[in-house]
Design a protein around this motif. Structure first.
Motif, PDB file in Angstrom:
ATOM      1  N   THR A  95       0.851  -1.189   0.000  1.00  0.00           N
ATOM      2  CA  THR A  95       0.000   0.000   0.000  1.00  0.00           C
ATOM      3  C   THR A  95       0.889   1.243   0.000  1.00  0.00           C
ATOM      4  O   THR A  95       2.038   1.194   0.445  1.00  0.00           O
ATOM      5  CB  THR A  95      -0.913   0.053   1.238  1.00  0.00           C
ATOM      6  N   PRO A  96       0.363   2.381  -0.483  1.00  0.00           N
ATOM      7  CA  PRO A  96       1.158   3.624  -0.434  1.00  0.00           C
ATOM      8  C   PRO A  96       1.560   3.994   0.985  1.00  0.00           C
ATOM      9  O   PRO A  96       2.663   4.505   1.208  1.00  0.00           O
ATOM     10  CB  PRO A  96       0.205   4.659  -1.044  1.00  0.00           C
ATOM     11  N   GLU A  97       0.686   3.716   1.948  1.00  0.00           N
ATOM     12  CA  GLU A  97       0.991   4.066   3.343  1.00  0.00           C
ATOM     13  C   GLU A  97       2.155   3.240   3.889  1.00  0.00           C
ATOM     14  O   GLU A  97       3.066   3.774   4.539  1.00  0.00           O
ATOM     15  CB  GLU A  97      -0.250   3.863   4.219  1.00  0.00           C
ATOM     16  N   SER A  98       2.130   1.930   3.626  1.00  0.00           N
ATOM     17  CA  SER A  98       3.212   1.083   4.124  1.00  0.00           C
ATOM     18  C   SER A  98       4.524   1.401   3.423  1.00  0.00           C
ATOM     19  O   SER A  98       5.596   1.389   4.036  1.00  0.00           O
ATOM     20  CB  SER A  98       2.864  -0.397   3.949  1.00  0.00           C
ATOM     21  N   ALA A  99       4.458   1.733   2.131  1.00  0.00           N
ATOM     22  CA  ALA A  99       5.668   2.081   1.401  1.00  0.00           C
ATOM     23  C   ALA A  99       6.276   3.375   1.927  1.00  0.00           C
ATOM     24  O   ALA A  99       7.503   3.485   2.058  1.00  0.00           O
ATOM     25  CB  ALA A  99       5.361   2.206  -0.091  1.00  0.00           C
ATOM     26  N   GLU A 100       5.427   4.349   2.245  1.00  0.00           N
ATOM     27  CA  GLU A 100       5.934   5.610   2.781  1.00  0.00           C
ATOM     28  C   GLU A 100       6.533   5.407   4.174  1.00  0.00           C
ATOM     29  O   GLU A 100       7.584   5.985   4.500  1.00  0.00           O
ATOM     30  CB  GLU A 100       4.805   6.646   2.832  1.00  0.00           C
ATOM     31  N   ARG A 101       5.892   4.604   4.988  1.00  0.00           N
ATOM     32  CA  ARG A 101       6.433   4.307   6.321  1.00  0.00           C
ATOM     33  C   ARG A 101       7.798   3.639   6.199  1.00  0.00           C
ATOM     34  O   ARG A 101       8.744   3.990   6.912  1.00  0.00           O
ATOM     35  CB  ARG A 101       5.461   3.394   7.072  1.00  0.00           C
ATOM     36  N   ALA A 102       7.919   2.704   5.273  1.00  0.00           N
ATOM     37  CA  ALA A 102       9.191   2.026   5.078  1.00  0.00           C
ATOM     38  C   ALA A 102      10.259   2.991   4.575  1.00  0.00           C
ATOM     39  O   ALA A 102      11.420   2.932   5.012  1.00  0.00           O
ATOM     40  CB  ALA A 102       9.015   0.864   4.102  1.00  0.00           C
ATOM     41  N   ARG A 103       9.874   3.886   3.664  1.00  0.00           N
ATOM     42  CA  ARG A 103      10.844   4.846   3.126  1.00  0.00           C
ATOM     43  C   ARG A 103      11.401   5.739   4.236  1.00  0.00           C
ATOM     44  O   ARG A 103      12.613   5.964   4.332  1.00  0.00           O
ATOM     45  CB  ARG A 103      10.192   5.704   2.045  1.00  0.00           C
ATOM     46  N   ARG A 104      10.524   6.233   5.095  1.00  0.00           N
ATOM     47  CA  ARG A 104      10.966   7.110   6.176  1.00  0.00           C
ATOM     48  C   ARG A 104      11.850   6.356   7.172  1.00  0.00           C
ATOM     49  O   ARG A 104      12.846   6.906   7.670  1.00  0.00           O
ATOM     50  CB  ARG A 104       9.754   7.728   6.881  1.00  0.00           C
ATOM     51  N   ASN A 105      11.509   5.127   7.437  1.00  0.00           N
ATOM     52  CA  ASN A 105      12.336   4.351   8.359  1.00  0.00           C
ATOM     53  C   ASN A 105      13.681   4.002   7.731  1.00  0.00           C
ATOM     54  O   ASN A 105      14.705   3.943   8.438  1.00  0.00           O
ATOM     55  CB  ASN A 105      11.596   3.093   8.800  1.00  0.00           C
ATOM     56  N   SER A 106      13.714   3.767   6.430  1.00  0.00           N
ATOM     57  CA  SER A 106      14.993   3.543   5.756  1.00  0.00           C
ATOM     58  C   SER A 106      15.871   4.784   5.833  1.00  0.00           C
ATOM     59  O   SER A 106      17.092   4.695   6.030  1.00  0.00           O
ATOM     60  CB  SER A 106      14.781   3.149   4.293  1.00  0.00           C
ATOM     61  N   GLU A 107      15.264   5.956   5.668  1.00  0.00           N
ATOM     62  CA  GLU A 107      16.013   7.211   5.827  1.00  0.00           C
ATOM     63  C   GLU A 107      16.634   7.294   7.221  1.00  0.00           C
ATOM     64  O   GLU A 107      17.809   7.662   7.371  1.00  0.00           O
ATOM     65  CB  GLU A 107      15.098   8.415   5.623  1.00  0.00           C
ATOM     66  N   LEU A 108      15.834   6.965   8.236  1.00  0.00           N
ATOM     67  CA  LEU A 108      16.359   6.969   9.606  1.00  0.00           C
ATOM     68  C   LEU A 108      17.491   5.962   9.764  1.00  0.00           C
ATOM     69  O   LEU A 108      18.517   6.247  10.396  1.00  0.00           O
ATOM     70  CB  LEU A 108      15.241   6.628  10.599  1.00  0.00           C
ATOM     71  N   ALA A 109      17.303   4.773   9.191  1.00  0.00           N
ATOM     72  CA  ALA A 109      18.315   3.728   9.336  1.00  0.00           C
ATOM     73  C   ALA A 109      19.640   4.174   8.730  1.00  0.00           C
ATOM     74  O   ALA A 109      20.703   3.967   9.321  1.00  0.00           O
ATOM     75  CB  ALA A 109      17.834   2.436   8.675  1.00  0.00           C
ATOM     76  N   VAL A 110      19.590   4.799   7.546  1.00  0.00           N
ATOM     77  CA  VAL A 110      20.816   5.265   6.905  1.00  0.00           C
ATOM     78  C   VAL A 110      21.511   6.307   7.775  1.00  0.00           C
ATOM     79  O   VAL A 110      22.713   6.213   8.075  1.00  0.00           O
ATOM     80  CB  VAL A 110      20.514   5.842   5.510  1.00  0.00           C
ATOM     81  N   ALA A 111      20.752   7.317   8.198  1.00  0.00           N
ATOM     82  CA  ALA A 111      21.347   8.424   8.944  1.00  0.00           C
ATOM     83  C   ALA A 111      21.893   7.973  10.289  1.00  0.00           C
ATOM     84  O   ALA A 111      23.021   8.333  10.669  1.00  0.00           O
ATOM     85  CB  ALA A 111      20.308   9.529   9.139  1.00  0.00           C
ATOM     86  N   LEU A 112      21.129   7.180  11.032  1.00  0.00           N
ATOM     87  CA  LEU A 112      21.539   6.818  12.387  1.00  0.00           C
ATOM     88  C   LEU A 112      22.646   5.766  12.384  1.00  0.00           C
ATOM     89  O   LEU A 112      23.537   5.799  13.240  1.00  0.00           O
ATOM     90  CB  LEU A 112      20.336   6.331  13.185  1.00  0.00           C
ATOM     91  N   THR A 113      22.602   4.844  11.425  1.00  0.00           N
ATOM     92  CA  THR A 113      23.672   3.851  11.356  1.00  0.00           C
ATOM     93  C   THR A 113      24.992   4.520  11.007  1.00  0.00           C
ATOM     94  O   THR A 113      26.038   4.217  11.604  1.00  0.00           O
ATOM     95  CB  THR A 113      23.335   2.755  10.338  1.00  0.00           C
ATOM     96  N   ALA A 114      24.960   5.425  10.047  1.00  0.00           N
ATOM     97  CA  ALA A 114      26.181   6.145   9.683  1.00  0.00           C
ATOM     98  C   ALA A 114      26.686   6.984  10.852  1.00  0.00           C
ATOM     99  O   ALA A 114      27.900   7.039  11.113  1.00  0.00           O
ATOM    100  CB  ALA A 114      25.923   7.023   8.458  1.00  0.00           C
ATOM    101  N   GLN A 115      25.777   7.638  11.562  1.00  0.00           N
ATOM    102  CA  GLN A 115      26.179   8.453  12.713  1.00  0.00           C
ATOM    103  C   GLN A 115      26.792   7.576  13.807  1.00  0.00           C
ATOM    104  O   GLN A 115      27.807   7.942  14.410  1.00  0.00           O
ATOM    105  CB  GLN A 115      24.986   9.232  13.262  1.00  0.00           C
ATOM    106  N   ALA A 116      26.187   6.421  14.053  1.00  0.00           N
ATOM    107  CA  ALA A 116      26.726   5.497  15.059  1.00  0.00           C
ATOM    108  C   ALA A 116      28.130   5.045  14.677  1.00  0.00           C
ATOM    109  O   ALA A 116      29.036   5.002  15.520  1.00  0.00           O
ATOM    110  CB  ALA A 116      25.801   4.302  15.215  1.00  0.00           C
TER     111      ALA A 116
END
Length: 447
Positions: free
Chosen positions: A310-331
């Protein structure tokens, strides 16, 4: 005393070789996992399930003179066996499916798995069968779970407690302030678990009390990065050994107080995706100083299961992927040790496991050097599983757990797909043996 009618037990075609069964692997380029540069033209002497020597010309010559088997790996690149630091193999129990996943993993260079809580009745048997060689599989290091009572209406807790009451079994216990924690930890230890996993619906005081008692009994603690209402900072302050799911660390910047696992508040997404949020900087500094390993599961939100349809689940996943990239790199920039867990698996017909996707995500999306990612997938992964003294690096005295590639994955992480051989506890698992088995299976299924 031997009884004449004693059964030999189940066949163990994948059993580790016995001490005295010596093999020399010669001519390889070695990334040993300890942090040094790859070394060309190395010879390894393996005696039974253990590494006897590394780059020791005298021992190599002596082994060959004594009739050791020679395996020529000229032109090949060797790393320690890879480790998936976050799997679930029995929720719900399905022995054939689990064995198929394990078979693909061990033929893909994976020699150990950290199972993050399941029906331990099945996982314990899979771990035993993998260790003694009844099945083709990595070694399994698994956790017994503790959570607050309100968590145990989750359907997964019923799947892993069939025939019993969820929350009242040794491998999955409901904990309150009135729980006898020495007894609860002892029950968890009795499952032969490698650790206690702290999961959900526990406050900071209970997380700290569980952690202290587990450590008193010599048991590591693996925790979700946020336990609700315990915050990430409180989980780390409790002294846990590892935390899982980098996106849960975002709740250190929650816009409302944490309450329960099922009611997660919004987070300060705009600040977090910069990779420079000061609240996370403080948390990562503490994790680094305490030696807390981060099992990031960074690529998880790009899996088909979480992307959804669904568009909603895809958007939720996209935002969480953004967080994963930023926070993993920062860690990583902050010096936090990363382990490479997945928490999902690729489809049964795929030739390679999700761990390859996680490693590629860390390199290509998070910008982490391949050398660091391979160390995360080997030595750090072993430490996260409490097995760093056994495996994770290519050193004398450790298990002969090796992954052999035709091309250098340091040059291109995609070269993981050139895997030709896995050695696990000294037993060889050629990749072409898996390819032949998988092809035969697909042929039968399409008839």
């Amino acid at each position: 005393m031997t009884l004449t009618n004693e059964s030999p037990g189940a066949a163990a075609p994948f059993a580790p070789p016995a001490a005295g069964d010596v093999v020399v692997y010669r001519g390889l380029t070695l990334f040993d996992g300890t942090g040094g540069d790859p070394r060309p033209d190395v010879s390894l002497v393996v005696d039974g399930p253990l590494i006897r020597s590394v780059a020791d010309e005298a021992d190599t010559a002596a082994a060959l003179a004594a009739g050791a088997e020679l395996v020529d790996l000229t032109g090949h690149f060797v790393t320690p066996g890879l480790i998936d630091a976050h799997q679930h193999l029995a929720t719900p129990p399905d022995r054939p499916a689990a064995e198929a996943v394990l078979r693909r993993l061990v033929h893909s260079g994976v020699t150990a798995v950290r199972d993050m809580a399941d029906d331990l009745r099945q996982i314990g048997d899979l771990a035993r069968a993998a260790m003694v060689g009844e099945i083709a599989a990595p070694d399994l290091h698994y956790a017994a779970l503790m959570a607050g009572p309100t968590f145990f209406d989750d359907p997964r807790t019923h799947q892993v407690s069939q025939g019993a009451v969820p929350g009242q079994v040794p491998w999955m216990q409901a904990v309150t302030a009135d729980t006898d924690l020495p007894l609860a930890v002892a029950l968890a230890r009795g499952t032969y678990a490698s650790a206690v996993k702290v999961y959900a619906d526990l406050d900071a005081g209970l997380v700290a009390a569980i952690t202290a008692e587990a450590h008193r009994q010599g048991v590591p603690v693996w925790a979700h990065a946020a336990v609700f209402p315990a915050t990430p900072g409180e989980v780390v302050a409790a002294g846990v050994d590892t935390v899982s799911h980098v996106t849960l660390l975002a709740h250190e910047a929650a816009l409302e107080p944490l309450t329960s696992y099922k009611d997660k508040p919004p987070v300060d997404h705009a600040s977090l995706v910069t990779g420079r949020d000061p609240r996370l900087a403080v948390l990562f500094s503490r994790m680094r100083d305490q030696g807390v390993v981060l099992d990031a599961t960074a690529s998880m939100w790009e899996s088909e299961e979480l992307t959804g349809d669904t568009p909603e689940s895809a958007e939720r996943a996209r935002r969480n992927s953004e967080l994963a990239v930023a926070l993993t790199a920062q860690a990583h920039r902050a010096g936090v040790e990363l382990a490479t867990g997945t928490d999902y698996e690729t489809a049964p017909g795929e030739p390679f496991p999700a761990l390859y996707e996680e490693l590629a995500f860390l390199v290509k999306r998070c910008g982490i050097p391949a050398r660091d990612v391979l160390r995360s997938a080997t030595l750090v992964g072993a430490r996260s599983a409490g097995a760093g003294h056994l495996t994770g690096s290519v050193e004398p005295g450790k298990l002969a757990d090796l992954a052999v590639f035709a091309q250098d994955p340091l040059a291109d992480i995609g070269h993981l797909r050139t895997i030709t051989l896995t050695v696990k506890r000294g037993r060889r698992f050629p990749r072409d043996a898996y390819t032949a088995t998988a092809t035969a299976t697909r042929s039968r299924e399409t008839r």
